[in-house]
Scaffold this motif. Structure first.
Motif, short mmCIF file in Angstrom:
data_model
loop_
_atom_site.label_atom_id
_atom_site.label_comp_id
_atom_site.label_asym_id
_atom_site.label_seq_id
_atom_site.Cartn_x
_atom_site.Cartn_y
_atom_site.Cartn_z
N ASN A 86 0.80 -1.23 0.00
CA ASN A 86 0.00 0.00 0.00
C ASN A 86 0.83 1.29 0.00
O ASN A 86 0.28 2.37 -0.03
N LEU A 87 2.16 1.16 0.09
CA LEU A 87 3.09 2.30 0.06
C LEU A 87 2.94 3.24 1.26
O LEU A 87 3.50 4.33 1.25
N MET A 88 2.20 2.83 2.27
CA MET A 88 2.01 3.68 3.46
C MET A 88 2.97 3.24 4.56
O MET A 88 2.62 2.49 5.46
N THR A 89 4.19 3.73 4.46
CA THR A 89 5.19 3.47 5.49
C THR A 89 4.84 4.30 6.72
O THR A 89 3.99 5.19 6.66
N SER A 90 5.53 4.04 7.81
CA SER A 90 5.30 4.86 9.01
C SER A 90 5.65 6.32 8.72
O SER A 90 5.00 7.24 9.23
N GLU A 91 6.64 6.55 7.87
CA GLU A 91 6.98 7.93 7.51
C GLU A 91 5.84 8.59 6.72
O GLU A 91 5.45 9.72 7.02
N ASN A 92 5.29 7.87 5.73
CA ASN A 92 4.19 8.44 4.95
C ASN A 92 2.96 8.71 5.81
O ASN A 92 2.31 9.74 5.67
N LEU A 93 2.65 7.78 6.72
CA LEU A 93 1.52 8.00 7.63
C LEU A 93 1.76 9.20 8.52
O LEU A 93 0.85 10.00 8.76
N SER A 94 2.98 9.32 9.01
CA SER A 94 3.27 10.46 9.89
C SER A 94 3.16 11.79 9.14
O SER A 94 2.70 12.78 9.71
N ILE A 95 3.57 11.81 7.90
CA ILE A 95 3.44 13.03 7.09
C ILE A 95 1.96 13.41 6.95
O ILE A 95 1.60 14.59 7.03
N CYS A 96 1.11 12.42 6.78
CA CYS A 96 -0.34 12.68 6.63
C CYS A 96 -1.01 13.08 7.93
O CYS A 96 -1.92 13.90 7.92
N PHE A 97 -0.57 12.49 9.05
CA PHE A 97 -1.30 12.65 10.29
C PHE A 97 -0.72 13.64 11.29
O PHE A 97 -1.44 14.14 12.14
N TRP A 98 0.56 13.95 11.25
CA TRP A 98 1.12 14.80 12.31
C TRP A 98 0.44 16.16 12.40
O TRP A 98 0.19 16.64 13.52
N PRO A 99 0.12 16.83 11.29
CA PRO A 99 -0.51 18.16 11.44
C PRO A 99 -1.87 18.09 12.14
O PRO A 99 -2.25 19.02 12.86
N THR A 100 -2.59 16.99 11.96
CA THR A 100 -3.90 16.83 12.58
C THR A 100 -3.77 16.44 14.05
O THR A 100 -4.55 16.90 14.88
N LEU A 101 -2.79 15.60 14.36
CA LEU A 101 -2.65 15.11 15.73
C LEU A 101 -1.99 16.12 16.66
O LEU A 101 -2.22 16.11 17.86
#
Length: 133
Positions: A86-101
């Motif tokens: 799915n190409l969603m590494t922990s780095e990619n997930l963090s890029i998507c979620f850190w601004p929201t969290l």
């Protein structure tokens, strides 16, 4: 609010669920990672990066709801285990979620210069979630 909702039954895509989660977290009165902790996390990251994921767990001063939300979020982050597909590494997930969290105040220079650190903090948490839950 509907605890009986079965997302698998509804045939929602992963992107739909992730978008709904991000929307939920962005509408909370305070981010999941409280503002009061963010300076402490940045300072800890510079000296003790290995300890940062433990600091992100809700402390006794926070309500059990935060712990439950953190646990549900961790259940979503397991998609990083299939990153080859799915190409969603922990780095990619963090890029998507850190601004929201974390929802930093981007009007300050400190927040702007710490963006990579914020992203790394969430990435470390994603990587270490299986250890905590």
């Amino acid at each position: 609010a509907d605890h009986g909702l079965d997302l698998a039954e509804k045939d929602f895509t992963v992107n739909t669920v992730a978008g709904a989660m991000k929307s939920f977290f962005s509408e909370l009165p305070e981010p999941l990672v409280p503002y009061t902790m963010q300076v402490e996390l940045v300072e800890a990251h510079s000296e003790y990066a290995w300890a940062v994921p433990a600091l992100l767990l809700p402390q006794p001063a926070h309500c059990l709801t935060n712990l439950y939300c953190t646990r549900c979020l961790q259940a979503h982050f397991v998609i990083s285990h299939n990153h080859r597909v799915n190409l969603m590494t922990s780095e990619n997930l963090s890029i998507c979620f850190w601004p929201t969290l974390m929802r930093p105040d981007f009007s300050t220079m400190d927040a702007l210069t710490a963006t990579r650190t914020y992203q790394t903090i969430i990435e470390l948490f994603i990587q270490q979630c299986p250890f905590f839950f």
